[in-house]
Design an enzyme around this catalytic site. Structure first.
Site, PDB file in Angstrom:
ATOM      1  N   ASP A 162       0.925  -0.771   0.105  1.00 30.47           N
ATOM      2  CA  ASP A 162      -0.216  -0.135  -0.256  1.00 30.47           C
ATOM      3  C   ASP A 162       0.581   1.540   0.046  1.00 30.47           C
ATOM      4  OD1 ASP A 162      -2.513   0.810   0.340  1.00 30.47           O
ATOM      5  OD2 ASP A 162      -2.407   1.912   2.684  1.00 30.47           O
ATOM      6  N   GLU A 417       3.499  -8.224   7.420  1.00 28.57           N
ATOM      7  CA  GLU A 417       1.934  -8.413   6.832  1.00 28.57           C
ATOM      8  C   GLU A 417       2.183  -9.653   6.075  1.00 28.57           C
ATOM      9  OE1 GLU A 417      -0.457  -5.868   6.539  1.00 28.57           O
ATOM     10  OE2 GLU A 417      -1.324  -5.267   8.697  1.00 28.57           O
ATOM     11  N   TYR A 472      -6.811  -3.404  13.131  1.00 34.24           N
ATOM     12  CA  TYR A 472      -7.500  -1.837  12.087  1.00 34.24           C
ATOM     13  C   TYR A 472      -8.576  -2.248  13.323  1.00 34.24           C
ATOM     14  CZ  TYR A 472      -3.171  -0.831   9.822  1.00 34.24           C
ATOM     15  OH  TYR A 472      -2.481   0.525   9.396  1.00 34.24           O
ATOM     16  N   GLU A 507       0.925  -1.183  13.958  1.00 34.29           N
ATOM     17  CA  GLU A 507       0.221  -0.485  13.308  1.00 34.29           C
ATOM     18  C   GLU A 507      -1.409  -0.131  13.836  1.00 34.29           C
ATOM     19  OE1 GLU A 507      -0.361  -0.919   9.375  1.00 34.29           O
ATOM     20  OE2 GLU A 507       2.035  -1.147   8.665  1.00 34.29           O
TER      21      GLU A 507
END
Ligand code: BDP
Length: 596
Positions: A162, A417, A472, A507
């Site tokens: 990303d 990840e 998230y 994160e």
């Protein structure tokens, strides 16, 4: 690999500036031999910078394939009888370099340096031509991975991470001189014994007289006073009542490494800065100098307007000043090794660094969701295979070789990840963890776990010394429902805490459009980012094993233009891309500056 320096015996010259430049999507230059003369039809391109956003139009922005850089420079007249080296701090992602048409070095991996001894090819006082062919293609065998598709409209690069696939010469290019017999490598490993600082060192000499020189290492404190000295290629220096390097106190000693000939004359001198500190994982604690350390800060990117990933000292100092203003004490070099200037500055500022290999996007499960992956299997002979693993191992070797002496670096992250809930992932990562430990037994090793591989499913986490989690809750799951997110997040985190390892939340973040407000917090608004952070902080504060919080991201950053998930890039920044604070910056500042 040692950085170029100016010392008693060494000199360096930066070759940065405006280089001749030509895109070569058809790879014509390789057959036509563009390295053999001056680059016809060239335009000018700044070095260091990404080439993508310098000139308007899709040609440069979306370029896939070769790009040629060329410059003419002069060897300083005084460099006679010296060893002369041409060094690129990075070339993204692969490069071949010629000097006056003679191929001198080839390198793969976009974020680590490479160099060539060009002594035989240059004449002191004379000009020479450097040509660099830089290729930006990502395949399943590169780190990071990608796929190049042939389409009726040209070649298209797909990738599974990303951030924009910026390319070019992102860092400085150097010509430097050393004596012909020279210090080739220095390794320092420090420890703390009571109030005594312990510095173990290894020096490698190279060159024709390497067997005849002796090594002396003199350690000076920041005031220039000699505090210890030792002779021999390896040894231990002890510093009673040492002023330690510590988070918030970037105190550096300076090791003068000298090679001496039989008459005691200095043959070569190299200065290695040394921060005396210890790092240890004990139970669920992460200790620096025996004291529990709590990571406060960010996942960052090398990303600024126009420059792309080009290193820039202005943004370096500015970003650190903003982190200092907020009370941040650390960051992760997500998702690749940063410019060496960044680590030098972190050493001096007492900022703690989690240093990451460019292994990001090795996860076709995630790719299917956000990046339009097409049901690929992540680890297989057709996708991320043995060659990819070899490239990954090489990336780890080059990272450790480059950054091993930085006191700021306290933890290696060998991937971000990746798929980690399969046997194939376990088999892929086991040797890479072993390699990282063998290369550097002094630092903990970990990898960053993704939400798709929660506790109980992840097969790789147990290989790490720490748990690094990207989560998230309240953004990608339980979007807009922070109450449900809080319950789910706490429940998962408590399971991880049961593993008995320190947990760093590497994160957590919510996309936020600066200036978008809503009285009742709505996703994308500044109020929602604040509420989201508050919720996360309540969860972290309730779990003892959590030893760190790195918000995603320090600043908004550019992403691929091929996804409808992103509006003008990723907006999870606490600052905008031009470094204006969102409300969250003030919230974090209040939390972190009052944390003591
Ligand atoms: C994680 C990645 C990071 C992304 C972030 C996001 O590690 O690179 O930018 O999510 O989606 O998956 O914002």
């Amino acid at each position: 690999m040692l950085r170029p320096q100016d010392t008693l015996t060494r000199e360096r010259k930066r070759l940065d500036g405006l280089w001749d430049f030509r895109l070569d999507a058809e790879a014509e230059g390789r057959t036509a031999g563009w390295q053999d003369g001056s680059l016809a039809g060239a335009t000018r391109m700044p070095v260091p910078a990404s080439y993508n956003d310098i000139v308007p139009g899709t040609q440069g922005r979306d370029h896939v394939g070769d790009a040629w850089y060329q410059t003419v420079a002069r060897v300083p007249r005084g460099w006679a009888d010296q060893r002369v080296v041409l060094r690129f701090d990075s070339a993204t992602h692969a490069a071949t370099v010629w000097l006056d048409g003679q191929r001198v070095v080839q390198h793969e991996g976009g974020y680590t340096p490479f160099e060539a001894d060009v002594t035989q090819l240059v004449t002191p006082g004379a000009e020479f031509r450097v040509t660099a062919l830089v290729n930006n293609e990502l395949t399943f065998q590169t780190i990071p991975p990608g796929i190049v598709h042939d389409t009726p409209h040209g070649r298209r690069q797909q990738y599974f991470h990303d951030f924009y696939n910026f390319a070019g010469l992102h860092r400085s290019v150097w010509l430097y001189a050393t004596p012909t017999t020279y210090v080739d490598d220095v390794t320092v490993v420090t420890d703390v014994d009571g109030t005594t600082g312990v510095v173990r060192y290894d020096v490698v000499a190279a060159g024709p007289a390497a067997g005849d020189v002796s090594v002396r290492v003199t350690l000076r404190d920041a005031a220039g006073e000699v505090v210890a000295q030792a002779d021999g290629a390896s040894g231990t220096l002890t510093v009673p009542d040492a002023h330690l390097w510590a988070p918030g106190d970037g105190y550096l000693h300076d090791a003068h490494v000298t090679l001496l000939d039989a008459a005691g004359e200095v043959v070569d001198e190299y200065h290695q800065s040394v921060g005396i500190r210890s790092v240890e994982v004990r139970g669920t604690q992460f200790l620096v100098n025996g004291e529990p350390f709590y990571f406060r800060g960010f996942g960052k990117h090398e990303d600024t307007p126009v420059r792309g990933k080009g290193h820039d000292d202005v943004f370096l100092v500015h970003d650190f000043a903003l982190m200092d203003w907020m009370g941040a004490n650390s960051f992760r070099t997500s998702h690749y090794p940063y410019a060496e200037e960044v680590y030098d500055y972190a050493d001096r500022q007492g900022i703690v660094v989690i240093d990451e290999v460019a292994a990001v996007g090795q996860n076709m499960g995630l790719a299917g969701g956000i990046f339009g992956g097409q049901n690929y299997t992540t680890f297989s002979p057709e996708t991320v295979d043995d060659d990819a693993q070899a490239a990954h191992a090489q990336a780890i070797r080059e990272l450790v070789a480059r950054d091993k002496n930085h006191p700021s670096v306290v933890l290696w992250s060998i991937a971000n990840e990746p798929e980690s809930d399969t046997d194939a992932a376990r088999a892929y990562f086991e040797p890479l963890f072993a390699l990282a430990r063998e290369l550097d037994p002094s630092r903990p090793v970990g990898f960053v776990n993704v939400m798709l591989a929660p506790h109980g499913r992840c097969q790789v986490s147990e290989l790490g010394d720490v748990l690094m989690l990207n989560r998230y809750y309240g953004w990608y799951v339980h979007t807009g429902d922070l109450a449900a997110a809080e319950d789910a997040w706490r429940a998962e985190l408590e399971q991880w805490a049961g593993d008995g390892k320190p947990i760093i939340i590497t994160e957590y973040g919510a996309d936020t459009v600066a200036g978008l407000h809503s009285l009742t917090p709505e996703p994308w608004s500044e109020e929602y980012q604040e509420a989201y952070l508050d919720m996360n902080h309540r969860v972290f504060d309730s779990v003892d094993a959590v030893v760190g919080e790195h918000v995603w991201n320090f600043a908004d950053f550019r992403t691929s233009s091929t996804s409808v998930f992103r509006v003008d890039g990723n907006k999870k920044g606490v600052f905008t891309r031009d470094r204006r604070p969102k409300a969250a910056a003030h919230l974090l500042r209040r939390r972190w500056t009052s944390a003591g």
